[in-house]
Each structure stands twice: as C-alpha cells, then as structure tokens.
Design a protein around this motif. Sequence first.
Motif: not given
Length: 199
Positions: A30-34, A143-146
């Motif tokens: 999903l396009p939901t970087p966080g 990238s190290g995120g979620y």
Amino acid sequence: MKLPRSSHTDKPWRIHELTPDFTVEDVWALPTPGGPDDFPRLLENFGSGNFPEGAPLIVRVLWEARWKLGRLFGWDDENGGLGTRVPMLLDRLPDDLRAAPRGPDLGDLPFSSLYQLDDEWAAEMANRTVHGVLHLSWVPDESGGYRGQMAVLVKPNGRRGAAYMALIKPFRYLFVYPALLGIIGRGWQASTAGARPTP
C-alpha cells in the motif's frame, strides 16, 4: 505494487490460524509510508475511505453492475452469506483474539471485522460465490520505514465460485485495485499532511 504471495504467507500473521482452507489470491504493497506506530491511522483511513464513490466512473459502473448481477442471480441473498452458507470465521477465534478489538466498520462494503492487533487486522465476507478475507498489516519497508500491506484470501464456492473468480480477475487488476490503491494513497497523503505540526 503487487507482491508475491510469500510476502503474506511467510509472515507470522494470526490470520493463518483461521484460514488454512483459504487461498491467498492477491497481496499488495500500500502507498502508505510511515513509522512503526502508524497502523491505527491506516485502519482509520481505510474505514473512512470513499470507495467506490471516489473511484473513476468505470469502477463505479462495474461496481454497480456487480451488485445488479448479484441481485439477478441471487449471489448476495441472506441465505448465502456468513453464518448461513458458511460458518463465520469469527466463531473460530481463539480466546485472545476474541478479546481483542474488532477493528473498523467498513460502512457499505460487505465485510465484517474479525480482530485488530498492533500490526494486523482482518475482516471477512461471504456470498454464494466465495468466502473471502481482507487482511491489512503493517510491515517494514525497504527504506527503513513502514508501510501497509493488503492481502485477499478466498475460498470459492465450488466450480461456480471458481468460475466467478476467474471472470472478475481482469476487472480487479485493470480497474478495481488501481482505483482502490489510489484512494488509499490520497487518503494517506491527506492524513499525513493533517498530522504535521503547523510551523
């Protein structure tokens, strides 16, 4: 972005305990970087999304056509769903999941929430063609995120259900999933912008 099924099956999700007789149909990033604690925001956005109303016209037309065909052929009658044609997965929940929050209400979408955990949520639906599960999870990204991940699990109702799934597959891939992912992405961007402190 479509992902391999192993992106879902290789994770220790609790949904596996409830769905050994289901097939993983689709898995999507999903396009939901966080950050690590943003899963509740994903669920809030998902539960308040405007699908199919906010989708392109072709998707709204296909969506309405599906429900008209359902009425014509009796796919969605009250005897063909959860607790009638198929037992509810809700009845399979172990005690700890039964005690967990149920999760968001999806409004007009035909899903019933099963449970919500810190990084996982599941809902089920059933009609005369298929018993399905929608599974959202929160996973580390490259990238190290979620980011969010969505899996769709299905158990078709015999040959008719298998034929139905094959028939709608191109429409799902060409129209429905791109529209849904776009709505999710736009909702996420709006909620992210709203969460930023004002300078």
